[in-house]
Design a protein around this motif. Structure first.
Motif, PDB file in Angstrom:
ATOM      1  N   SER A  59      -7.344  -3.230   5.609  1.00 22.64           N
ATOM      2  CA  SER A  59      -5.607  -3.113   5.821  1.00 22.64           C
ATOM      3  C   SER A  59      -5.618  -1.426   5.577  1.00 22.64           C
ATOM      4  CB  SER A  59      -5.656  -3.715   4.176  1.00 22.64           C
ATOM      5  OG  SER A  59      -5.951  -2.639   3.156  1.00 22.64           O
ATOM      6  N   GLY A  60      -4.255  -1.019   5.681  1.00 22.64           N
ATOM      7  CA  GLY A  60      -3.017  -0.065   5.026  1.00 22.64           C
ATOM      8  C   GLY A  60      -4.248   0.525   4.385  1.00 22.64           C
ATOM      9  N   THR A  61      -4.222  -0.496   3.692  1.00 22.81           N
ATOM     10  CA  THR A  61      -4.101   0.475   1.777  1.00 22.81           C
ATOM     11  C   THR A  61      -6.091   0.776   2.003  1.00 22.81           C
ATOM     12  OG1 THR A  61      -2.638  -1.205   0.280  1.00 22.81           O
ATOM     13  CG2 THR A  61      -4.781   0.041  -0.961  1.00 22.81           C
ATOM     14  N   SER A  85       8.160   5.639  -1.337  1.00 20.44           N
ATOM     15  CA  SER A  85       7.163   5.295  -0.759  1.00 20.44           C
ATOM     16  C   SER A  85       6.572   3.559  -1.317  1.00 20.44           C
ATOM     17  CB  SER A  85       5.985   6.442  -0.674  1.00 20.44           C
ATOM     18  OG  SER A  85       5.019   5.349   0.901  1.00 20.44           O
ATOM     19  N   PHE A  86       6.343   2.702   0.064  1.00 15.45           N
ATOM     20  CA  PHE A  86       5.419   1.833  -0.612  1.00 15.45           C
ATOM     21  C   PHE A  86       3.950   2.225  -1.416  1.00 15.45           C
ATOM     22  CE2 PHE A  86       1.898  -1.051   0.249  1.00 15.45           C
ATOM     23  CZ  PHE A  86       2.821  -2.482  -0.599  1.00 15.45           C
ATOM     24  N   ALA A  88       1.548   1.804  -2.396  1.00 20.31           N
ATOM     25  CA  ALA A  88       0.165   2.143  -1.932  1.00 20.31           C
ATOM     26  C   ALA A  88      -0.179   3.390  -1.277  1.00 20.31           C
ATOM     27  CB  ALA A  88      -0.110   0.761  -0.746  1.00 20.31           C
ATOM     28  N   VAL A 131       4.016  10.604   4.421  1.00 20.70           N
ATOM     29  CA  VAL A 131       3.632   9.250   4.410  1.00 20.70           C
ATOM     30  C   VAL A 131       5.268   9.654   5.500  1.00 20.70           C
ATOM     31  CG1 VAL A 131       4.991   6.507   3.940  1.00 20.70           C
ATOM     32  CG2 VAL A 131       3.440   8.217   2.177  1.00 20.70           C
ATOM     33  N   ASP A 157      -0.194   8.816   5.683  1.00 21.36           N
ATOM     34  CA  ASP A 157      -0.475   8.033   5.624  1.00 21.36           C
ATOM     35  C   ASP A 157       0.886   7.342   7.032  1.00 21.36           C
ATOM     36  OD1 ASP A 157       1.187   5.108   4.805  1.00 21.36           O
ATOM     37  OD2 ASP A 157       0.999   5.235   2.494  1.00 21.36           O
ATOM     38  N   ALA A 159       1.427   3.652   7.834  1.00 23.93           N
ATOM     39  CA  ALA A 159       1.171   2.392   7.745  1.00 23.93           C
ATOM     40  C   ALA A 159       2.902   1.753   8.844  1.00 23.93           C
ATOM     41  CB  ALA A 159       1.537   2.125   6.618  1.00 23.93           C
ATOM     42  N   GLN A 160       4.104   2.334   8.226  1.00 22.08           N
ATOM     43  CA  GLN A 160       4.825   2.298   9.202  1.00 22.08           C
ATOM     44  C   GLN A 160       4.945   3.271  10.436  1.00 22.08           C
ATOM     45  OE1 GLN A 160       8.386   2.912   6.195  1.00 22.08           O
ATOM     46  NE2 GLN A 160       6.987   1.483   4.510  1.00 22.08           N
ATOM     47  N   SER A 182      -2.051   0.858   9.471  1.00 25.21           N
ATOM     48  CA  SER A 182      -1.382  -1.003   8.562  1.00 25.21           C
ATOM     49  C   SER A 182      -1.441  -1.516   9.473  1.00 25.21           C
ATOM     50  CB  SER A 182      -0.417  -1.140   6.838  1.00 25.21           C
ATOM     51  OG  SER A 182      -0.404  -2.284   7.261  1.00 25.21           O
ATOM     52  N   LYS A 187       4.365  -5.132   9.567  1.00 27.88           N
ATOM     53  CA  LYS A 187       4.684  -3.542  10.613  1.00 27.88           C
ATOM     54  C   LYS A 187       4.979  -3.687  11.856  1.00 27.88           C
ATOM     55  CE  LYS A 187       2.610  -2.001   6.582  1.00 27.88           C
ATOM     56  NZ  LYS A 187       3.901  -1.505   5.573  1.00 27.88           N
TER      57      LYS A 187
HETATM   58  C1  LIG Z   1       2.228  -1.427   4.552  1.00 26.74           C
HETATM   59  C2  LIG Z   1       2.334   0.447   3.286  1.00 26.74           C
HETATM   60  C3  LIG Z   1       0.883   0.651   3.500  1.00 26.74           C
HETATM   61  C4  LIG Z   1      -0.022  -0.812   3.323  1.00 26.74           C
HETATM   62  O1  LIG Z   1      -0.618  -1.174   4.120  1.00 26.74           O
HETATM   63  P1  LIG Z   1      -1.718  -2.240   3.271  1.00 26.74           P
HETATM   64  O2  LIG Z   1      -2.044  -3.234   4.928  1.00 26.74           O
HETATM   65  O3  LIG Z   1       0.133  -3.369   3.517  1.00 26.74           O
HETATM   66  O4  LIG Z   1      -2.768  -2.613   2.945  1.00 26.74           O
HETATM   67  C5  LIG Z   1       1.057   2.209   2.739  1.00 26.74           C
HETATM   68  N1  LIG Z   1       1.653   2.756   2.970  1.00 26.74           N
HETATM   69  C6  LIG Z   1       3.025   2.333   3.470  1.00 26.74           C
HETATM   70  C7  LIG Z   1       3.866   3.608   3.349  1.00 26.74           C
HETATM   71  C8  LIG Z   1       3.112   0.717   4.027  1.00 26.74           C
HETATM   72  O5  LIG Z   1       4.608   1.053   4.274  1.00 26.74           O
END
Ligand SMILES: *Cc1c(COP(=O)(O)O)cnc(C)c1O
Length: 388
Positions: A59-61, A85-86, A88, A131, A157, A159-160, A182, A187
């Motif tokens: 996962s992204g986390t 931020s999110f 995680a 991020v 980060d 992820a987005q 992620s 996403k």
């Molecule tokens: C979605 C997200 C994550 C975590 O990703 P997952 O795949 O849901 O674990 C981490 N950081 C940001 C900024 C995100 O948007």
């Protein structure tokens, strides 16, 4: 008219045969975890992002957690993270008993403020975790020198921000020491469950994180270090291998949607231009601004989210939901205001831009398959709200 915040079905329908075939192929092979499908995916991401190494992860986390473990973050170390931020982004730091140190965001881009990063560095600081929020790059030319001067790692980060580019067209996730992505379904590039990716150009870090992905085992059952189960499934990789070639088209469509929103908000007199940071009678809606562009590429923002800001945001949200328009608040509570981080004794007034963003931001539907009629309906509805 109904306008969902996100509808994944049109994308699936467009690629249905290819996706179903790819998934069936994995079923036939009965090779479920890591293996050739995953290696093929890692190679494709290296080519797409132009980096040396990539690792598919769970996962992204977990990408973030594994990256922090890979650079050796220990109990008591400090990691600088944006407060807006999110969850995680900060959660992974505390899972290693390290300390997240919060930084305010830029009022225009919502991304971590480099000038604020400098102020938060101490002898215990080990890493900066910028991020690329909502799909736009952080000002990496300011973050990297700060890290270098202070001997810190930079974990991006992203992820987005898969496919987001920075100045001179560098892909985010390849500009710091490690990039974390992620593939959560919402996403810009989503798989059929949880999935993530780590990127790096550092061979030693790559080897370390690769071992840590399988409990730190090398050879099997001999453990030099402690890792975890951070593996991605072959099924998820098969889905991503089908989808990756379409990513740039989807990003381009999101940009067009953003352009149309911008044009309509300005035509309706709700906003004068993008990037405004305070409200007045000519700017009831603050529009997001794409900062990085070149002559050939109109802009590098991939709009994982299209975030407007309005006063009395919750009232507008309720009004739009009543009109069957899907909207969401990202993120209503910055980290320094979260109950679980009370023990850090943050000073609320240190984060004015993040507080303003948390109190006023609203995400509108922006997914690629949205029609012009739907976008027009959203803007008309918001205009109706302000004129009623
Ligand atoms: C979605 C997200 C994550 C975590 O990703 P997952 O795949 O849901 O674990 C981490 N950081 C940001 C900024 C995100 O948007």
């Amino acid at each position: 008219m109904k306008v969902p915040l996100l509808d994944l079905k049109p994308q699936y329908n467009a690629l249905k045969q290819e996706l179903n075939d790819a998934m069936l192929k994995v079923a036939e092979s009965q090779y479920f975890i890591l293996g050739p499908e995953v290696e093929n995916m890692e190679k494709k991401f290296c080519e797409y992002l132009n980096c040396k190494y990539a690792l598919g992860v769970s996962s992204g986390t977990d990408a973030l957690l594994l990256a922090l473990m890979g650079i050796g973050i220990k109990a008591g170390d400090e990691v600088i993270v944006p407060t807006y931020s999110f969850f995680a982004t900060a959660g992974v730091v505390t899972r290693l008993n390290a300390v997240p140190v919060f930084v305010d965001c830029d009022p225009v881009t919502f991304n971590i403020l480099p000038s604020d990063v400098k102020k938060k560095i101490t002898k215990k600081t080990k890493a900066i975790l910028p991020v690329h929020l909502y799909g736009q790059s952080v000002e990496m030319d300011e973050i990297n020198p700060i890290a270098k001067e202070n001997n810190l790692f930079v974990i991006e980060d992203a992820a987005q921000a898969i496919g987001t580019q920075y100045k001179d067209r560098k892909f985010v996730g390849t500009i710091g020491d490690v990039g974390c992505f992620s593939f959560f379904p919402s996403k810009n590039l989503g798989c059929f469950g949880d999935g993530g990716l780590i990127t790096t150009n550092d061979e030693k870090l790559y080897e370390m994180m690769k071992i840590m992905r399988v409990h730190g085992s090398q050879p099997k059952y001999y453990h030099k270090v402690i890792g975890g189960n951070f593996r991605i499934d072959a099924l998820q990789s098969a889905v991503l291998n089908v989808k990756l070639p379409h990513l740039d088209n989807w990003s381009a469509k999101r940009r067009l949607n953003a352009e149309l929103y911008t044009k309509l908000f300005i035509e309706k007199g709700l906003s004068e231009e993008t990037g405004k940071i305070s409200f007045d009678s000519k700017n009831k809606v603050l529009l997001p601004k794409a900062i990085y562009k070149s002559d050939s590429v109109k802009n590098y923002h991939i709009y994982n989210q299209f975030i407007i800001r309005v006063e009395k945001r919750d009232q507008l949200r309720d009004f739009l939901i009543k009109n069957e328009i899907g909207v969401e608040i990202y993120y209503p509570v910055p980290f320094h205001r979260q109950e679980c981080f009370e023990y850090l004794n943050s000073v609320d007034s240190d984060y004015p831009n993040s507080n303003f963003a948390a109190e006023t931001s609203l995400a509108l539907p922006i997914f690629p398959e949205l029609t012009d009629e739907q976008i027009t309906y959203v803007v008309d509805s918001i205009s109706e709200y302000f004129n009623k």
